[in-house]
Design an enzyme around this catalytic site. Structure first.
Site, PDB file in Angstrom:
ATOM      1  N   GLY A 191     -77.525 -32.467  85.014  1.00 49.38           N
ATOM      2  CA  GLY A 191     -76.547 -31.101  84.069  1.00 49.38           C
ATOM      3  C   GLY A 191     -75.990 -30.100  85.078  1.00 49.38           C
ATOM      4  O   GLY A 191     -75.128 -30.148  84.423  1.00 49.38           O
TER       5      GLY A 191
ATOM      6  N   ARG B 163     -68.819 -40.812  79.012  1.00 42.59           N
ATOM      7  CA  ARG B 163     -69.376 -42.099  79.194  1.00 42.59           C
ATOM      8  C   ARG B 163     -69.524 -43.058  78.702  1.00 42.59           C
ATOM      9  O   ARG B 163     -69.488 -44.559  78.802  1.00 42.59           O
ATOM     10  CB  ARG B 163     -71.234 -41.386  78.283  1.00 42.59           C
ATOM     11  CG  ARG B 163     -71.745 -41.117  79.059  1.00 42.59           C
ATOM     12  CD  ARG B 163     -73.091 -40.363  78.347  1.00 42.59           C
ATOM     13  NE  ARG B 163     -74.368 -39.265  78.651  1.00 42.59           N
ATOM     14  CZ  ARG B 163     -75.642 -38.915  78.815  1.00 42.59           C
ATOM     15  NH1 ARG B 163     -75.979 -39.225  77.032  1.00 42.59           N
ATOM     16  NH2 ARG B 163     -76.045 -38.683  79.796  1.00 42.59           N
TER      17      ARG B 163
ATOM     18  N   LYS C 205     -86.725 -23.080  88.358  1.00 37.46           N
ATOM     19  CA  LYS C 205     -88.078 -23.449  88.407  1.00 37.46           C
ATOM     20  C   LYS C 205     -88.793 -24.592  89.404  1.00 37.46           C
ATOM     21  O   LYS C 205     -88.593 -25.768  89.706  1.00 37.46           O
ATOM     22  CB  LYS C 205     -88.721 -23.182  87.481  1.00 37.46           C
ATOM     23  CG  LYS C 205     -88.905 -22.106  86.933  1.00 37.46           C
ATOM     24  CD  LYS C 205     -89.353 -22.387  84.971  1.00 37.46           C
ATOM     25  CE  LYS C 205     -89.518 -20.882  84.329  1.00 37.46           C
ATOM     26  NZ  LYS C 205     -90.113 -21.276  82.754  1.00 37.46           N
TER      27      LYS C 205
ATOM     28  N   GLY D 124     -82.322 -38.002  83.309  1.00 35.17           N
ATOM     29  CA  GLY D 124     -84.296 -37.624  83.399  1.00 35.17           C
ATOM     30  C   GLY D 124     -84.027 -39.135  84.588  1.00 35.17           C
ATOM     31  O   GLY D 124     -84.962 -38.920  85.597  1.00 35.17           O
TER      32      GLY D 124
END
Length: 396
Positions: free
Chosen positions: A352, A36, A195, A375
């Protein structure tokens, strides 16, 4: 583009407040992965080359508005100096930033201490934003990964100074625009993971925007079960069957083809090198688990990749962490990488597990763009407005 870049700004002699994401992994006081930090280098270098004076604003961990010494950005200073090849000075308090010492002024790059030490940051407090704005002449947001947060340093501050996107933010926005905003068609998406319940908004948005949607991983089991197939002891959200059927109906109405595995790889235990077999998706033994897509499924996905001009990828197709259940993910990822390298495909991936899976397959390097934004990447794919991006456009 409705937002400005560094190319649109006069930075000579200007103090530039740069929102960055350097929330890096640390072990025993040492940064263990400086990815990063490396990714903000083009922005910082550009500002310096244009005669600007960068002051970095960043968060580290989740101190929840309190000063937590273990979450100080001091730990990032050596890695920043090594990556940038410049002297970096940590400014420990906002008061210190408002009254800089000569030594602090002399540093090439200033780094404001963890912005989340201030309770007003996560509350998007206008007073904190005003104090920050007084420190600079120009605001540059280079933290797309924090753009889904309406915080003082990502949203309120952008309205108080001439604002632009940094190079990393610019690359991310351009890649996402190419993938979902105005893409070359046909567009396909690969969505995997455990999921359905965690990716409802994502699936709902994608079926209206892409021409072909591949569903893999544990999510595929839920869809197969929703079609009345027995998935044995597989990971499956049986209570999401009606939702899965609704998504398939919505896809049909939108002209989006959904690809579910016609054959699957099953095993009786979830372990490296476990005994396994290939069966039709309709023939999973009652005592077995589906752990990967089968060779017919892989062939269909590869054919879809060959027909596509744009690919969006989020999530693996199977239990990619262990052999041999990484086969489908590896094969399809490598094929997408080859098509991208040949210039036949625009490929954008994020999340991720996705980044880990593509790295494991040796495919990440040839994808058009790999997002590490987590996110924020998912919320963009879900069709949501990101406060930090809206603020750069003068909205919100």
């Amino acid at each position: 583009m409705s937002w400005k870049t560094l190319d649109d700004m006069d930075l000579a002699g200007k103090r530039v407040l740069v929102r960055v994401d350097i929330n890096v992994p640390v072990d025993k006081g040492v940064v263990t992965d400086a990815t990063r930090i490396e990714r903000i280098k083009p922005t910082i270098t550009d500002i310096l080359d244009k005669g600007g004076k960068p002051m970095l604003i960043a968060h580290f961990g989740r101190p929840k508005g309190k000063v937590v010494p273990d979450m100080s950005l001091r730990v990032t200073v050596p890695a920043l100096e090594q990556a940038l090849g410049r002297k970096v000075r940590l400014i420990e308090t906002l008061e210190g930033a408002e009254n800089l010492t000569e030594e602090a002024r002399a540093a090439d790059v200033q780094l404001l201490e963890n912005i989340r030490f201030h309770p007003g940051e996560e509350g998007n407090d206008p007073e904190l934003a005003q104090r920050l704005a007084a420190l600079g002449d120009v605001y540059c947001n280079d933290a797309f990964s924090a753009a889904h947060r309406a915080h003082a340093s990502t949203t309120a501050l952008a309205h108080l100074l001439p604002a632009c996107a940094g190079r990393l933010m610019q690359a991310e926005l351009q890649a996402l625009e190419a993938a979902l905003g105005n893409p070359a068609r046909p567009v396909m998406a690969v969505v995997g993971g455990a999921k359905v319940s965690t990716k409802l908004d994502l699936l709902g948005n994608l079926v209206e925007k892409v021409d072909c949607l591949v569903i893999g991983g544990g999510m595929a089991n839920t869809f197969l079960a929703a079609m009345g197939l027995d998935v044995g002891k597989s990971l499956c959200e049986h209570d999401m069957a009606a939702t899965a059927r609704d998504i398939m109906l919505k896809a049909g109405a939108a002209g989006c083809e959904i690809l579910l595995p016609a054959d699957v790889v099953v095993a009786r235990e979830f372990a490296e090198g476990a005994a396994h077999e290939v069966t039709g998706a309709h023939a999973c033994p009652a005592d077995a688990m589906i752990l990967d897509a089968g060779p017919q499924a892989v062939a269909r996905i590869i054919a879809a990749i060959d027909a596509a001009k744009t690919l969006i990828w989020n999530g693996p197709l199977g239990a990619f962490e262990i052999v041999p259940f990484d086969t489908a993910t590896n094969a399809t990822a490598k094929h997408a990488a080859e098509r991208s390298r040949d210039g036949a495909l625009i490929s954008v991936a994020g999340g991720g597990d996705t980044v880990a899976a593509l790295n494991k397959a040796g495919a990440a390097e040839d994808f058009t763009y790999i997002s590490t934004a987590g996110g924020a990447f998912l919320e963009w794919m879900e069709g949501k407005d990101l406060p930090g991006v809206a603020a750069l456009k003068g909205e919100g």
